[in-house]
Scaffold this motif. Structure first.
Motif, PDB file in Angstrom:
ATOM      1  N   GLY A   3      49.520  33.636  38.748  1.00 10.40           N
ATOM      2  CA  GLY A   3      48.066  33.619  38.835  1.00 10.40           C
ATOM      3  C   GLY A   3      47.577  34.384  40.044  1.00 10.40           C
ATOM      4  N   ALA A   4      46.305  34.276  40.308  1.00 11.94           N
ATOM      5  CA  ALA A   4      45.692  34.963  41.440  1.00 11.94           C
ATOM      6  C   ALA A   4      46.003  34.234  42.740  1.00 11.94           C
ATOM      7  CB  ALA A   4      44.187  35.042  41.234  1.00 11.94           C
ATOM      8  N   ALA A   5      46.017  34.982  43.820  1.00 10.52           N
ATOM      9  CA  ALA A   5      46.211  34.394  45.142  1.00 10.52           C
ATOM     10  C   ALA A   5      44.929  33.688  45.561  1.00 10.52           C
ATOM     11  CB  ALA A   5      46.565  35.484  46.148  1.00 10.52           C
ATOM     12  N   VAL A  54      50.115  31.489  45.600  1.00  7.55           N
ATOM     13  CA  VAL A  54      49.976  31.925  44.215  1.00  7.55           C
ATOM     14  C   VAL A  54      50.540  30.808  43.351  1.00  7.55           C
ATOM     15  CG1 VAL A  54      50.719  33.583  42.456  1.00  7.55           C
ATOM     16  CG2 VAL A  54      50.184  34.382  44.771  1.00  7.55           C
ATOM     17  N   PHE A  55      49.753  30.369  42.370  1.00  4.17           N
ATOM     18  CA  PHE A  55      50.180  29.330  41.438  1.00  4.17           C
ATOM     19  C   PHE A  55      50.465  29.946  40.077  1.00  4.17           C
ATOM     20  CE2 PHE A  55      48.165  26.902  44.697  1.00  4.17           C
ATOM     21  CZ  PHE A  55      48.806  25.681  44.699  1.00  4.17           C
ATOM     22  N   GLY A  56      51.434  29.372  39.370  1.00  3.56           N
ATOM     23  CA  GLY A  56      51.759  29.815  38.017  1.00  3.56           C
ATOM     24  C   GLY A  56      50.852  29.154  37.001  1.00  3.56           C
ATOM     25  N   TYR A  57      51.056  29.496  35.747  1.00  3.55           N
ATOM     26  CA  TYR A  57      50.196  28.967  34.691  1.00  3.55           C
ATOM     27  C   TYR A  57      50.382  27.470  34.481  1.00  3.55           C
ATOM     28  CZ  TYR A  57      54.238  29.273  31.543  1.00  3.55           C
ATOM     29  OH  TYR A  57      55.470  29.118  30.951  1.00  3.55           O
ATOM     30  N   ARG A  58      51.457  26.907  34.972  1.00  4.24           N
ATOM     31  CA  ARG A  58      51.665  25.453  34.899  1.00  4.24           C
ATOM     32  C   ARG A  58      51.249  24.771  36.188  1.00  4.24           C
ATOM     33  NH1 ARG A  58      57.552  25.930  32.321  1.00  4.24           N
ATOM     34  NH2 ARG A  58      56.915  26.576  30.238  1.00  4.24           N
TER      35      ARG A  58
END
Length: 145
Positions: A3-5, A54-58
């Protein structure tokens, strides 16, 4: 897909501690560049200690970078990327995004470092535009035996 920072907050404390603990064996460096594992106290974010991630989709934290501020100067404490996401530009993108946010908030000078053993962070720093202005050498006594 990453994802976005974004800037990390106190609500991200559990994810911050989880990623740091998971990567504990992956931080390179010797005495001059070693990373002290984060604790509940050292993971606290303030106006003088900021972090970006930064986070992933989960919603899992994939990468993070911490900066300590002193007036208009920032010192990057560390940057870490979860193993499956290394080599994909996540760390470089995160570090660049964090610099833009810091500059937007009035930071005029940013310092960072990295162990010579960590080719990825040296490459990321160079890609972003950092210039090596000093090198540290750690000397150790020869082994007896």
């Amino acid at each position: 897909m990453a994802g976005a920072a974004r800037e990390l907050t106190g609500e991200d404390a559990a994810a911050i501690l989880e990623l740091d603990a998971a990567m504990a064996q992956d931080y390179p460096g010797g005495v001059a560049t070693s990373h002290m594992p984060l604790t509940v106290a050292s993971a606290v974010l303030t106006g003088r200690r900021r972090a970006f991630g930064v986070f992933g989709y989960r919603d899992e934290l994939l990468a993070m970078t911490f900066a300590d501020l002193d007036g208009a100067t920032a010192e990057i404490d560390f940057t870490v990327v979860a193993a499956p996401w290394r080599g994909l530009g996540v760390g470089t993108g995160l570090k660049a995004a964090s610099l833009l946010a810091l500059i937007e908030d009035g930071i005029e000078s940013v310092r960072t470092g990295g162990s010579a053993d960590n080719h990825a962070i040296i490459r990321a720093n160079t890609t972003i535009g950092f210039v090596i202005d000093q090198e540290w050498v750690t000397l150790t006594a020869p082994a007896h035996g």
